[in-house]
Design an enzyme around this catalytic site. Structure first.
Site, short mmCIF file in Angstrom:
data_model
loop_
_atom_site.label_atom_id
_atom_site.label_comp_id
_atom_site.label_asym_id
_atom_site.label_seq_id
_atom_site.Cartn_x
_atom_site.Cartn_y
_atom_site.Cartn_z
N TYR A 50 0.79 -1.24 0.00
CA TYR A 50 0.00 0.00 0.00
C TYR A 50 0.82 1.29 0.00
O TYR A 50 0.26 2.36 -0.18
CB TYR A 50 -0.97 -0.02 1.18
CG TYR A 50 -2.04 -1.08 1.00
CD1 TYR A 50 -3.12 -0.86 0.16
CD2 TYR A 50 -1.92 -2.32 1.62
CE1 TYR A 50 -4.08 -1.84 -0.04
CE2 TYR A 50 -2.88 -3.31 1.43
CZ TYR A 50 -3.95 -3.07 0.60
OH TYR A 50 -4.88 -4.04 0.40
N PHE A 94 -10.20 -4.41 11.20
CA PHE A 94 -11.53 -4.15 10.64
C PHE A 94 -11.56 -4.61 9.19
O PHE A 94 -10.53 -4.89 8.59
CB PHE A 94 -11.90 -2.67 10.74
CG PHE A 94 -10.85 -1.71 10.23
CD1 PHE A 94 -10.76 -1.41 8.89
CD2 PHE A 94 -9.96 -1.12 11.12
CE1 PHE A 94 -9.80 -0.53 8.42
CE2 PHE A 94 -8.99 -0.23 10.66
CZ PHE A 94 -8.90 0.07 9.31
#
Length: 409
Positions: free
Chosen positions: A123, A409
């Site tokens: 990322y 999450f």
């Protein structure tokens, strides 16, 4: 044949989620966990890439409120459920998902995007920097002793069924959120995830247990844990597998940890994803026998540099001009003047000469105060263009407590 990217429809969720599970190894989740994530999915913020009838790419973005230095909650897109089918690698699917997603986040007026990375190398090229870290530990409770502060004996502990104590535990968590950068306010429904207890997720340990800490009838902390029994010829050597330990004050924190140290028939505590500055580390007699392992946790991406930098406060006065490089979100590129202190900040476009030059990735890493701009400068990732500017900015960007993401999450 080409692919089609579109916002997820409700009738597509099962195939979309199956594609995600396959990309992460293909092991089915317990039905209650799958159902929980279906209920939490925000369909209008989820994307699927389709090749004919087959889902070959997935991405979602939960709507979160993230605590930043100074205690303010800031809107953030919690990037999640990102996958690309192995049959469609190296075709630009991930890049197209990241492009669409960041454009969407900008249109929603959310200055931050955040994620936890299964592979951290992925990322950075999209502007995410590792901003928080956590500690995993295995504590040898046969050899390590715990010293507790005054007032610990005033805290009463009692067992409670995890589901029955859920509201009280969540009330404690909610009071802690504003105290530490990196924590997220839990949206309705999220609290149920922490008491899901499928047998397949226990790894041979007991069902989930909960102990609540009270003072004068008020719940001031809790611990959720399992016990994994084991024996050797000399006797028991079980392990306490601690899932959550949260407390409002030092005495309650110490009381809960003392309890975990003293669970019968155990000789070790395994704990994951704890703050790097958690107080128990300073109460133990031998930190070397706690086998600490530090790992990256929350990765932060500034989607709107100006809005993000002025949303937090600074522990020392700063007045600095950044030259920001951001090829993936070019609206951020250029010079920004940040002025701020412990009371507030402003960040505006400027034509003034730059004091520091860096990429948006480094700004994301330093944003929550856990990664020093000076350390990034020493690595050659931040260039000082005005003498003294790096030290000034590094002190201002710091945090008195380490930023921490309590859960994924």
């Amino acid at each position: 044949m080409g692919t089609d990217m579109r916002v997820l429809r409700r009738d597509e969720w099962d195939e979309w989620y199956d594609s995600l599970i396959r990309a992460f190894g293909g092991v089915p989740e317990p039905e209650e966990e799958r159902a929980a994530f279906r209920g939490l999915t925000q369909f209008d913020r989820s994307l699927g890439v389709w090749d004919g009838d087959a889902c070959v790419g997935t991405a979602g973005a939960f709507r979160f409120r993230l605590t930043v230095p100074g205690g303010a909650p800031v809107s953030a897109a919690g990037v999640t459920m990102v996958s690309v089918a192995a049959t469609h690698r190296r075709r630009g699917v991930l890049r197209s998902l990241m492009r669409r997603q960041l454009d969407d986040v900008r249109s929603w007026g959310e200055p931050l995007a955040v994620l936890t990375a299964s592979e951290p190398a992925i990322y950075g090229r999209f502007g995410y920097g590792a901003a928080t870290h956590h500690v995993n530990a295995r504590i040898d409770t046969d050899r390590v002793r715990l010293t507790v502060p005054a007032g610990t004996d005033d805290v009463r502990l009692r067992y409670a069924a995890p589901v029955d104590a859920l509201d009280a535990c969540e009330a404690v968590y909610a009071r802690l959120v504003s105290r530490r950068p990196g924590m997220v306010a839990r949206n309705p429904g999220w609290e149920r995830l922490w008491v899901l207890d499928p047998e397949s997720g226990r790894d041979g340990a007991s069902p989930l247990q909960c102990v609540v800490a009270e003072r004068d009838g008020e719940v001031v902390g809790y611990a959720r844990f399992r016990v994994k029994a084991d024996w050797e010829p000399a006797g028991p050597k079980g392990t306490v597998v601690a899932q959550d330990v949260d407390a409002l004050d030092p005495a309650a924190h110490a009381a809960l940890w003392r309890f975990l140290f003293d669970v019968d028939l155990t000789s070790a505590i395994d704990i994951r994803r704890r703050p790097v500055d958690e107080p128990w580390q300073y109460l133990v007699s031998d930190i070397r026998r706690c086998s600490l392992l530090v790992r990256d946790s929350l990765h932060v991406r500034l989607v709107d540099v100006g809005a993000a930098l002025q949303a937090r406060t600074y522990q020392a006065p700063v007045d600095v001009v950044f030259e920001v490089e951001d090829a993936f979100c070019p609206w951020n590129a250029g010079r920004w003047r940040l002025t701020g202190d412990a009371k507030g900040a402003s960040c505006e476009r400027t034509e003034d000469a730059a004091d520091l030059a860096l990429s948006v990735r480094e700004l994301g890493a330093a944003y929550l105060g856990g990664v020093s701009l000076a350390a990034l400068g020493a690595a050659g990732l931040v260039r000082e263009l005005r003498h003294g500017a790096l030290a000034e900015a590094a002190v201002g960007f710091g945090s008195t407590v380490a930023p921490w993401l309590p859960h994924g999450f």
